[in-house]
Enzyme design. Structure first.
Site, PDB file in Angstrom:
ATOM      1  N   ARG A   1       0.846  -1.183   0.000  1.00 54.22           N
ATOM      2  CA  ARG A   1       0.000   0.000   0.000  1.00 54.22           C
ATOM      3  C   ARG A   1       0.889   1.244   0.000  1.00 54.22           C
ATOM      4  O   ARG A   1       2.032   1.206   0.433  1.00 54.22           O
ATOM      5  CB  ARG A   1      -0.897   0.021   1.239  1.00 54.22           C
ATOM      6  CG  ARG A   1      -2.070  -0.965   1.163  1.00 54.22           C
ATOM      7  CD  ARG A   1      -3.012  -0.803   2.341  1.00 54.22           C
ATOM      8  NE  ARG A   1      -2.383  -1.128   3.594  1.00 54.22           N
ATOM      9  CZ  ARG A   1      -1.957  -0.259   4.486  1.00 54.22           C
ATOM     10  NH1 ARG A   1      -2.132   1.049   4.289  1.00 54.22           N
ATOM     11  NH2 ARG A   1      -1.379  -0.648   5.600  1.00 54.22           N
TER      12      ARG A   1
ATOM     13  N   TYR B   1      -1.272  -3.727  -6.919  1.00 54.85           N
ATOM     14  CA  TYR B   1      -1.123  -4.401  -5.632  1.00 54.85           C
ATOM     15  C   TYR B   1      -2.420  -4.400  -4.815  1.00 54.85           C
ATOM     16  O   TYR B   1      -3.176  -3.422  -4.811  1.00 54.85           O
ATOM     17  CB  TYR B   1       0.010  -3.756  -4.820  1.00 54.85           C
ATOM     18  CG  TYR B   1       0.118  -4.376  -3.457  1.00 54.85           C
ATOM     19  CD1 TYR B   1       0.778  -5.586  -3.291  1.00 54.85           C
ATOM     20  CD2 TYR B   1      -0.519  -3.812  -2.365  1.00 54.85           C
ATOM     21  CE1 TYR B   1       0.819  -6.190  -2.049  1.00 54.85           C
ATOM     22  CE2 TYR B   1      -0.485  -4.404  -1.126  1.00 54.85           C
ATOM     23  CZ  TYR B   1       0.180  -5.599  -0.971  1.00 54.85           C
ATOM     24  OH  TYR B   1       0.202  -6.200   0.247  1.00 54.85           O
TER      25      TYR B   1
ATOM     26  N   LYS C   1      -9.696  -2.258   1.664  1.00 56.37           N
ATOM     27  CA  LYS C   1      -9.368  -1.085   2.476  1.00 56.37           C
ATOM     28  C   LYS C   1     -10.110   0.171   1.988  1.00 56.37           C
ATOM     29  O   LYS C   1     -10.576   0.970   2.797  1.00 56.37           O
ATOM     30  CB  LYS C   1      -7.856  -0.844   2.457  1.00 56.37           C
ATOM     31  CG  LYS C   1      -7.013  -2.037   2.909  1.00 56.37           C
ATOM     32  CD  LYS C   1      -7.277  -2.431   4.339  1.00 56.37           C
ATOM     33  CE  LYS C   1      -6.184  -3.364   4.867  1.00 56.37           C
ATOM     34  NZ  LYS C   1      -6.466  -3.760   6.267  1.00 56.37           N
TER      35      LYS C   1
ATOM     36  N   SER D   1      -0.415  -3.070  11.940  1.00 54.53           N
ATOM     37  CA  SER D   1       0.235  -4.132  11.167  1.00 54.53           C
ATOM     38  C   SER D   1       1.425  -4.700  11.944  1.00 54.53           C
ATOM     39  O   SER D   1       1.971  -4.045  12.843  1.00 54.53           O
ATOM     40  CB  SER D   1       0.676  -3.602   9.810  1.00 54.53           C
ATOM     41  OG  SER D   1       1.504  -2.488   9.987  1.00 54.53           O
ATOM     42  N   ALA D   2       1.759  -5.942  11.612  1.00 55.04           N
ATOM     43  CA  ALA D   2       2.910  -6.653  12.212  1.00 55.04           C
ATOM     44  C   ALA D   2       2.712  -7.045  13.670  1.00 55.04           C
ATOM     45  O   ALA D   2       3.669  -7.212  14.414  1.00 55.04           O
ATOM     46  CB  ALA D   2       4.200  -5.863  12.045  1.00 55.04           C
ATOM     47  N   CYS D   3       1.447  -7.167  14.099  1.00 52.13           N
ATOM     48  CA  CYS D   3       1.162  -7.653  15.451  1.00 52.13           C
ATOM     49  C   CYS D   3       0.557  -9.060  15.436  1.00 52.13           C
ATOM     50  O   CYS D   3       0.247  -9.604  16.494  1.00 52.13           O
ATOM     51  CB  CYS D   3       0.211  -6.715  16.174  1.00 52.13           C
ATOM     52  SG  CYS D   3       0.959  -5.135  16.608  1.00 52.13           S
TER      53      CYS D   3
ATOM     54  N   ARG E   1       1.987 -12.108  -0.198  1.00 49.55           N
ATOM     55  CA  ARG E   1       0.628 -12.343   0.292  1.00 49.55           C
ATOM     56  C   ARG E   1       0.023 -13.652  -0.205  1.00 49.55           C
ATOM     57  O   ARG E   1       0.409 -14.170  -1.251  1.00 49.55           O
ATOM     58  CB  ARG E   1      -0.281 -11.198  -0.200  1.00 49.55           C
ATOM     59  CG  ARG E   1       0.097  -9.838   0.339  1.00 49.55           C
ATOM     60  CD  ARG E   1      -0.438  -9.649   1.728  1.00 49.55           C
ATOM     61  NE  ARG E   1       0.113  -8.465   2.397  1.00 49.55           N
ATOM     62  CZ  ARG E   1      -0.515  -7.828   3.391  1.00 49.55           C
ATOM     63  NH1 ARG E   1      -1.697  -8.241   3.791  1.00 49.55           N
ATOM     64  NH2 ARG E   1       0.048  -6.809   3.967  1.00 49.55           N
TER      65      ARG E   1
ATOM     66  N   HIS F   1     -11.010  -1.742  11.711  1.00 43.89           N
ATOM     67  CA  HIS F   1      -9.894  -2.586  11.273  1.00 43.89           C
ATOM     68  C   HIS F   1      -9.681  -3.673  12.335  1.00 43.89           C
ATOM     69  O   HIS F   1      -8.719  -3.622  13.090  1.00 43.89           O
ATOM     70  CB  HIS F   1      -8.665  -1.692  11.117  1.00 43.89           C
ATOM     71  CG  HIS F   1      -7.491  -2.355  10.492  1.00 43.89           C
ATOM     72  ND1 HIS F   1      -6.203  -1.907  10.683  1.00 43.89           N
ATOM     73  CD2 HIS F   1      -7.385  -3.432   9.677  1.00 43.89           C
ATOM     74  CE1 HIS F   1      -5.367  -2.677  10.008  1.00 43.89           C
ATOM     75  NE2 HIS F   1      -6.057  -3.611   9.397  1.00 43.89           N
TER      76      HIS F   1
ATOM     77  N   ASP G   1      -9.608  -9.214   9.430  1.00 46.59           N
ATOM     78  CA  ASP G   1      -9.131  -7.869   9.082  1.00 46.59           C
ATOM     79  C   ASP G   1     -10.141  -6.745   9.288  1.00 46.59           C
ATOM     80  O   ASP G   1      -9.769  -5.682   9.750  1.00 46.59           O
ATOM     81  CB  ASP G   1      -8.641  -7.868   7.628  1.00 46.59           C
ATOM     82  CG  ASP G   1      -7.756  -6.665   7.296  1.00 46.59           C
ATOM     83  OD1 ASP G   1      -6.989  -6.244   8.171  1.00 46.59           O
ATOM     84  OD2 ASP G   1      -7.845  -6.159   6.174  1.00 46.59           O
TER      85      ASP G   1
ATOM     86  N   THR H   1      -3.922 -11.818  11.969  1.00 46.79           N
ATOM     87  CA  THR H   1      -4.406 -13.031  11.308  1.00 46.79           C
ATOM     88  C   THR H   1      -4.067 -14.264  12.152  1.00 46.79           C
ATOM     89  O   THR H   1      -4.891 -15.174  12.281  1.00 46.79           O
ATOM     90  CB  THR H   1      -3.811 -13.145   9.893  1.00 46.79           C
ATOM     91  OG1 THR H   1      -4.193 -11.985   9.150  1.00 46.79           O
ATOM     92  CG2 THR H   1      -4.291 -14.384   9.171  1.00 46.79           C
TER      93      THR H   1
HETATM   94  O1  TSX Z   1       1.379 -13.308  15.690  1.00 43.30           O
HETATM   95  C1  TSX Z   1       2.012 -13.224  16.713  1.00 43.30           C
HETATM   96  N1  TSX Z   1       1.354 -13.359  17.929  1.00 43.30           N
HETATM   97  C2  TSX Z   1      -0.121 -13.524  17.964  1.00 43.30           C
HETATM   98  C3  TSX Z   1      -0.472 -14.941  17.750  1.00 43.30           C
HETATM   99  C4  TSX Z   1      -1.663 -15.466  17.995  1.00 43.30           C
HETATM  100  N2  TSX Z   1       3.365 -13.000  16.671  1.00 43.30           N
HETATM  101  C5  TSX Z   1       4.053 -12.793  15.391  1.00 43.30           C
HETATM  102  C6  TSX Z   1       4.075 -11.319  15.097  1.00 43.30           C
HETATM  103  C7  TSX Z   1       4.487 -11.003  13.705  1.00 43.30           C
HETATM  104  C8  TSX Z   1       3.339 -10.993  12.760  1.00 43.30           C
HETATM  105  C9  TSX Z   1       4.078 -12.954  17.839  1.00 43.30           C
HETATM  106  N3  TSX Z   1       5.390 -12.748  18.058  1.00 43.30           N
HETATM  107  C10 TSX Z   1       3.441 -13.111  19.069  1.00 43.30           C
HETATM  108  C11 TSX Z   1       2.041 -13.343  19.119  1.00 43.30           C
HETATM  109  O2  TSX Z   1       1.462 -13.501  20.188  1.00 43.30           O
HETATM  110  N4  TSX Z   1       4.397 -12.996  20.038  1.00 43.30           N
HETATM  111  C12 TSX Z   1       5.565 -12.766  19.395  1.00 43.30           C
HETATM  112  C13 TSX Z   1       6.872 -12.582  20.049  1.00 43.30           C
HETATM  113  C14 TSX Z   1       7.510 -13.927  20.276  1.00 43.30           C
HETATM  114  C15 TSX Z   1       8.246 -14.516  19.277  1.00 43.30           C
HETATM  115  C16 TSX Z   1       8.822 -15.777  19.503  1.00 43.30           C
HETATM  116  C17 TSX Z   1       8.639 -16.402  20.733  1.00 43.30           C
HETATM  117  C18 TSX Z   1       7.890 -15.818  21.705  1.00 43.30           C
HETATM  118  C19 TSX Z   1       7.323 -14.588  21.474  1.00 43.30           C
HETATM  119  N5  TSX Z   1       9.207 -17.639  21.069  1.00 43.30           N
HETATM  120  C20 TSX Z   1      10.137 -18.350  20.430  1.00 43.30           C
HETATM  121  O3  TSX Z   1      10.616 -17.910  19.419  1.00 43.30           O
HETATM  122  C21 TSX Z   1      10.489 -19.667  20.978  1.00 43.30           C
HETATM  123 MN    MN Z   2      -5.331  -4.892   7.768  1.00 45.67          MN
END
Ligand code: TSX
Ligand code: MN
Length: 588
Positions: free
Chosen positions: A80, A208, A217, A259-261, A373, A237, A286, A264
């Site tokens: 985007r 895209y 969106k 994003s990046a949390c 994607r 969102h 989403d 999904t």
């Molecule tokens: O999606 C994530 N979630 C939600 C899951 C239901 N991620 C990935 C984020 C990038 C898109 C996460 N990353 C989450 C999480 O709850 N927590 C973390 C951080 C994390 C990464 C690795 C480990 C622990 C926490 N453990 C090991 O690598 C062993």
């Molecule tokens: Mn989104």
């Protein structure tokens, strides 16, 4: 070849406004052909074979990934483009500091210049679509005109597209107009324009997803948020999920994350082995449209029928359901491929042979594009809930806000009431990751995760959120979660992923009134004894840290939120400043 008058006049709808608009667009863009999409299997098969012939799609390994295809986008067109996305309202203030604004007349003239003759030699596709269940009073229709067969194939997965949508449009008479042309993909000639007052979208110069699949969106968030404000509902969102306990009781939760949390991942989460009998159901990953029903209950529908998800990082550990979902009938965009033509991305075992641009992979940088994607039907998700098709939507018990924060926000806390919850959502923030351009680890405010998607002034948006207190007495409880706290050594303190269900269980119990909480300055936090951490190997000091607040850090946080609220000047509701002042006072 020139466009014949007959082709231009071949009306395929009983709605004159639609026919006239298609004819107008055709005379501006000069396509060779016009095709009204029906959404049939035969139509899809024909588009796929045409794209295989043109090289727009590559067939993937039929044995391992039946009916899966790869699209490689132009290397300059992979995400985007917020800096080229505009809200074009008569009054600049209505778009607000959270949006780029352009005068509608100027924007229309600019877009018409870019669109003139843009479809020469191409097919103009007319895509009638319905966002939301076809028989839901809360669903909204649109028509996207595009010259991209890839857009048609994606819209078919992501929306209720074709004949049934056209029938509804003909019955209702209203629809959102979306005009998209791929253009020459020159980033200098790329713009995504929204005209909420005209219920119109114009997008040029990008093929895209978020820029070109206008139902998502552009319509279901930017235009719909505007409509929702005037009509008394919310376009958000948010993922929507059902959390079912071993007794079979279900609470539905809507959750907003920047994003990046891993939105999904959360929406499709697999419960940990230590919580037998618990089950997660996916309604959406989403977008969420929320309405108060005649009983005062807030209900949610997912306007989409598919997922357009980030591929890298998706595997059997991080998201087993998504990993299963994308084994067949999937369109991949910008992934790498193995020597035997399987899709490949970072986070999988195996070796990439070609990178996302189709070049031999040399080991430098990621092989799949970080924003690669998948497009896939929601129905292929093992956790899919048929309640996603319920016309009335699902009742929402809790709203979650979250962010990626290495410090400050605890693992989970509950807002004292709806008004406080609006402040919690408005003050949301997340740290930047390597997935986007710019410096990593910077805290960015992103109210309700709507910064890129709210089609109007955030000040008015917060006021609209407050207005729900007047609409019903039965509002959901509001929570904030943070899966991303780190210790001094940069180690994640919470295991995340499936173990997040332990937090959802506490939220479930709060909804049931079964568990009390610590009353703190920022809201209600779990007592350590009430968070089930059995089998986690989490030391008590870490748990204590995850479930406590640092008053000094929070005073800084609130000061920063206060500054941010001031950026919206007169439009910031007084009520929001009051909610902010209350927390500041409690912090002392
Ligand atoms: O999606 C994530 N979630 C939600 C899951 C239901 N991620 C990935 C984020 C990038 C898109 C996460 N990353 C989450 C999480 O709850 N927590 C973390 C951080 C994390 C990464 C690795 C480990 C622990 C926490 N453990 C090991 O690598 C062993
Ligand atoms: Mn989104």
């Amino acid at each position: 070849m020139s466009t014949s008058n007959a082709a231009l006049k071949a009306a395929s709808s009983s709605n004159a406004a639609l026919n006239n608009w298609v004819a107008e667009v055709a005379s501006l863009t000069q396509p060779d052909r016009i095709h009204w999409c029906t959404g049939s299997d035969a139509e899809n098969a024909s588009l796929i074979s045409q794209m295989l012939a043109s090289g727009d799609l590559v067939k993937l390994n039929e044995k391992t990934h039946p009916n899966c295809y790869l699209h490689r986008s132009n290397p300059t067109d992979v995400a985007r483009v917020e800096h080229l996305t505009f809200i074009c309202t008569r009054n600049r203030e209505d778009a607000g500091p959270n949006n780029l604004w352009m005068d509608p007349a100027e924007a229309n003239a600019k877009m018409d210049d870019l669109l003139r003759g843009a479809m020469k030699g191409r097919t103009l596709y007319v895509i009638p679509y319905c966002m939301g269940p076809i028989d839901s009073p809360h669903s909204r229709c649109g028509v996207e005109i595009t010259d991209s067969a890839y857009v048609v194939a994606n819209m078919r997965i992501m929306t209720n597209m074709g004949e049934a949508a056209l029938k509804r449009i003909e019955r209702e008479g209203t629809f959102v107009k979306g005009l998209h042309s791929t253009g020459d993909l020159d980033p200098k000639k790329r713009f995504i324009m929204h005209f909420p007052e005209e219920l119109t979208i114009k997008s040029v110069g990008s093929g895209y997803g978020g820029n070109a699949l206008l139902g998502k969106k552009c319509h279901a968030l930017r235009i719909a948020s505007w409509q929702a404000r005037t009509e008394g509902w919310l376009a958000e969102h948010m993922l929507i999920m059902g959390v079912q306990n071993p007794q079979g009781q279900v609470h539905y939760v809507a959750a907003a994350f920047p994003s990046a949390c891993g939105k999904t991942n959360l929406a499709m989460m697999v419960p940990p082995a230590s919580m037998p009998g618990w089950k997660i159901w996916t309604i959406g990953d989403d977008i969420c449209w929320l309405h108060v029903d005649s009983e005062g209950q807030l209900r949610a529908i997912n306007p989409e029928t598919g997922y357009f998800g980030v591929v890298p990082g998706t595997n059997a550990k991080t998201n087993a359901n998504a990993y299963e979902t994308i084994k067949k009938d999937t369109i991949f965009t910008n992934v790498a491929v193995t020597a035997d033509n399987q899709p490949w991305w970072e986070g999988l075992s195996g070796t990439p042979a070609l990178d996302w641009q189709g070049k031999p992979y040399t080991g430098n940088g990621p092989a799949a594009h970080p924003n690669a994607r998948f497009t896939v039907s929601a129905k292929l998700n093992p956790a899919y809930s048929t309640m996603a098709e319920a016309p009335e939507g699902v009742p929402i018990s809790a709203i979650l806000f979250g962010g990626r924060r290495r410090e400050v926000p605890p693992l989970v806390y509950q807002a004292r009431d709806w008004g406080h919850g609006v402040l919690v959502g408005a003050g949301m923030a997340s740290e930047t990751t390597a997935a986007a351009v710019g410096e990593v680890g910077i805290v960015r405010r992103d109210s309700m995760a709507m910064k890129p998607f709210c089609g109007y002034n955030f000040g008015d948006y917060w006021a609209h959120w407050f207005s729900f207190e007047q609409r019903t007495q039965k509002l959901p409880k509001v929570f904030h979660v943070n899966w991303f706290r780190q210790d001094k050594n940069g180690k994640f303190m919470w295991p995340g992923f499936g173990d997040n269900l332990r937090v959802l269980k506490w939220i479930f119990d709060r909804c049931e009134g079964k568990v009390d909480a610590q009353d703190t300055a920022i809201g209600y936090l779990p007592h350590a004894k009430d968070l089930d951490v059995s089998g986690l190997n989490l030391d008590p000091a870490t748990l204590e840290q995850l479930l406590s607040i640092d008053a000094s850090a929070w005073r800084h946080e609130m000061a920063d939120i206060g500054k941010y609220l001031n950026d919206f000047g007169q439009r910031t509701p007084e009520r929001l400043r009051e909610e902010h002042a209350k927390v500041v006072k409690r912090l002392g």
